[in-house]
Design a protein around this motif. Structure first.
Motif, PDB file in Angstrom:
ATOM      1  N   ILE A 147       0.846  -1.204   0.000  1.00  0.00           N
ATOM      2  CA  ILE A 147       0.000   0.000   0.000  1.00  0.00           C
ATOM      3  C   ILE A 147       0.876   1.247   0.000  1.00  0.00           C
ATOM      4  N   GLY A 187       0.987   4.010  -2.997  1.00  0.00           N
ATOM      5  CA  GLY A 187       0.629   5.387  -2.683  1.00  0.00           C
ATOM      6  C   GLY A 187       1.668   6.402  -3.073  1.00  0.00           C
ATOM      7  N   CYS A 188       2.942   6.108  -2.864  1.00  0.00           N
ATOM      8  CA  CYS A 188       3.965   7.132  -3.123  1.00  0.00           C
ATOM      9  C   CYS A 188       4.760   6.879  -4.395  1.00  0.00           C
ATOM     10  N   THR A 246      -4.159   3.946  -3.589  1.00  0.00           N
ATOM     11  CA  THR A 246      -3.933   4.389  -2.219  1.00  0.00           C
ATOM     12  C   THR A 246      -4.778   3.556  -1.281  1.00  0.00           C
ATOM     13  N   LYS A 247      -4.514   3.682  -0.017  1.00  0.00           N
ATOM     14  CA  LYS A 247      -5.274   2.918   0.972  1.00  0.00           C
ATOM     15  C   LYS A 247      -6.761   3.259   0.887  1.00  0.00           C
TER      16      LYS A 247
END
Length: 108
Positions: free
Chosen positions: A77, A81-82, A101-102
């Motif tokens: 996750i 996300g990044c 993303t989460k």
């Protein structure tokens, strides 16, 4: 050096490169350490194939995260996300320039 004698064999370029590297190594030792040869012929290797990077779609990412253990799921996750470099984390990507993303993943 001409690869005609190697090209007729039905092996992958990686396998051919291993044999050519071995031959090149033996010739270099024969020339430099044993002084058996005055000069060494240049042996070039086959080009390495570029690896195909499979980018995960959001539904694939959801399935993957559901199948992972807790700490691995958290790492995936974080990676989604990044979008940090492959070598910096677990090596997962999400396709279509839409990072998972989460909040965007349904983990229920």
């Amino acid at each position: 050096m001409n690869h005609d004698f190697v090209g007729c064999v039905n092996y992958s370029d990686r396998t051919k490169n291993r044999y050519l590297a071995l031959i090149r190594s033996i010739l270099n030792i024969a020339a430099h350490e044993w002084q058996w040869l005055g000069n060494v012929p240049k042996i070039t290797l086959y080009r390495k194939a570029r690896r195909h990077v499979h980018r995960l779609m959001q539904n694939e990412a959801q399935k993957l995260i559901a199948a992972l253990l807790g700490y691995l799921a958290d790492m995936a996750i974080f990676k989604f996300g990044c979008r940090i470099q492959e070598t910096k984390c677990a090596g997962f990507e999400v396709g279509a320039n839409k990072p998972a993303t989460k909040d965007s993943l349904d983990l229920s």
